[in-house]
Scaffold this active site. Structure first.
Site, PDB file in Angstrom:
ATOM      1  N   SER A 242     -26.779 -17.162 -21.531  1.00  0.00           N
ATOM      2  CA  SER A 242     -27.738 -16.096 -21.272  1.00  0.00           C
ATOM      3  C   SER A 242     -27.439 -14.906 -22.188  1.00  0.00           C
ATOM      4  CB  SER A 242     -27.686 -15.710 -19.792  1.00  0.00           C
ATOM      5  OG  SER A 242     -28.767 -14.879 -19.448  1.00  0.00           O
TER       6      SER A 242
ATOM      7  N   ASP B 282     -36.920 -22.056 -16.974  1.00  0.00           N
ATOM      8  CA  ASP B 282     -36.148 -20.817 -17.009  1.00  0.00           C
ATOM      9  C   ASP B 282     -37.098 -19.631 -17.089  1.00  0.00           C
ATOM     10  OD1 ASP B 282     -34.382 -18.748 -17.483  1.00  0.00           O
ATOM     11  OD2 ASP B 282     -33.168 -19.875 -18.917  1.00  0.00           O
TER      12      ASP B 282
ATOM     13  N   HIS C  56     -32.738 -21.295 -15.117  1.00  0.00           N
ATOM     14  CA  HIS C  56     -31.733 -20.525 -15.857  1.00  0.00           C
ATOM     15  C   HIS C  56     -30.309 -20.967 -15.544  1.00  0.00           C
ATOM     16  CE1 HIS C  56     -30.638 -17.132 -18.342  1.00  0.00           C
ATOM     17  NE2 HIS C  56     -29.832 -16.652 -17.413  1.00  0.00           N
TER      18      HIS C  56
END
Length: 389
Positions: free
Chosen positions: A243, A328, A363
């Site tokens: 991320s 995501d 995610h």
């Protein structure tokens, strides 16, 4: 970094009194009251601690821990007059463990420890907490773990994880799957770079907005430190982040690709400008406080200077594994996809650039227990294949 204030319940006009003042070097993360004890969860120089104060006389002591880097949290107990406390502890060498603590005798008793199959013994592993010196002189914590019998002759591969955003601390947690790497002669390292919350809100402020470049230089310093100590050498380090940590790794690869022998970017935030210019995406507007608003010229130019996608260039890059999730909502699947496409076009080497998009994941990656293990095994296999011992 927070402070603690109190007042009498039975007097609405009473003034608030300061019990614990704001301290520049201490983060006050939690407060628990019992009949005889005030217990504070704190973080000093990035290291957590539990401080116990006896209410009767104000005497204080800290619970003692042996590891140089660890995670500890106080557990809630239903009885406020309990003569004992309970906390959960883990470190790079110790599985999650629940202890009962007796404040009067200052002794701990192990109640339960996460089971680890096989012949696991914490004594077979050694952890360290080093301080890397960043380019501006700031000391950046980096925690390491490796086999106690490992020969530190400069040849060991290093898995260097980093994040450094949103004021989130990168704590030295225990991992069963990591043992597979350590037993093969790897060193695992965790870089606590600025932008995270490891040393309080000032640490976060020092690595966001116009100071975001410090996260990258901090990570580079954390990579150079085990090299300087003779643990490894350039080209034997695997860079890994997910991320916002993927942004960190992508930016560092553009700056110092020769330091790394491989890299893994999980759901990486690599196309910073395009995403931040689209306020219709779920997180964009709230992210202005972390990265800036690219509709302002100064913010635009600052993000342009480090955005991983926009700074790809004709140069050699190490082997890369990039993972994305089709569902995501935080890092859209097109970000890593276009990053990989541009990288494959520009790079001047023959190293592989692998893109895996999980068509069922968001995610956080795979959600099933076995799917999660397969995902982890794939990363370990990639690491071992790129940097054999």
């Amino acid at each position: 970094n927070f402070r603690l204030v109190c007042r009498k319940l039975d007097d609405a006009r009473a003034d608030w009194q300061e019990c614990l003042p704001l301290r520049a070097d201490v983060v006050l993360e939690g407060v628990d009251f019992y009949q005889d004890w005030l217990v504070t969860s704190e973080r000093i120089a990035g290291v957590p601690q539990i401080t116990v104060t006896r209410l009767a006389d104000g005497s204080q002591h800290c619970i003692r821990f042996e590891d140089p880097a660890f995670v500890v949290e106080l557990e809630d107990l239903p009885e406020w007059d309990s003569p004992r406390l309970r906390y959960v502890y883990e470190s790079l060498t110790t599985p999650e463990s629940t202890f009962e603590y007796e404040p009067l005798s200052q002794t701990s008793r192990l109640l339960r420890r996460q089971p680890v199959l096989g012949d696991f013994d914490p004594a077979h592993y050694k952890s360290e907490r080093l301080l890397a010196r960043a380019e501006d002189g700031t000391e950046v914590p980096v925690s390491l773990v490796y086999r106690a019998d490992l020969r530190l002759d400069g040849s060991a591969p290093v898995w260097l994880e980093g994040y450094g955003a949103y004021g989130i601390a990168s704590d030295p947690w225990f991992s069963v799957t990591r043992l597979s790497l350590l037993d093969r002669g790897w060193i695992f390292a965790l870089a606590q770079v600025r932008g995270g919350g490891d040393l309080g809100e000032a640490w976060h402020e020092a690595g966001r907005l116009e100071h975001k470049h410090r996260s990258f230089s901090d990570y580079i310093a954390c990579a150079e430190t085990p090299i300087a100590r003779g643990y490894t050498r350039a080209g034997r380090i695997l860079a890994q982040g997910g991320s916002a940590g993927g942004l960190l790794i992508g930016a560092v690869l553009n700056q110092r690709p020769e330091l790394f022998g491989a890299a893994i970017l999980d759901v990486p935030f690599v196309d910073v400008l395009t995403t931040m210019l689209d306020p219709s995406l779920p997180l964009t507007v709230g992210e202005y406080e972390e990265w800036g608003d690219p509709r302002r010229k100064a913010d635009f130019l600052r993000m342009l200077a480090y955005s991983p996608y926009d700074n790809l260039a004709p140069r050699a890059y190490p082997p890369l594994l990039i993972e994305a999730g089709l569902h995501d909502s935080q890092v859209m699947a097109w970000e890593p996809a276009k990053y990989v496409a541009k990288l494959r076009t520009l790079k001047t080497d023959t190293n592989p650039v692998l893109l895996i998009t999980n068509l069922e994941a968001g995610h956080a990656g795979a959600s099933g227990r076995y799917d999660t293990l397969r995902e982890r095994a794939r990363q370990l296999a990639f690491a071992i294949g790129c940097l054999p011992v």
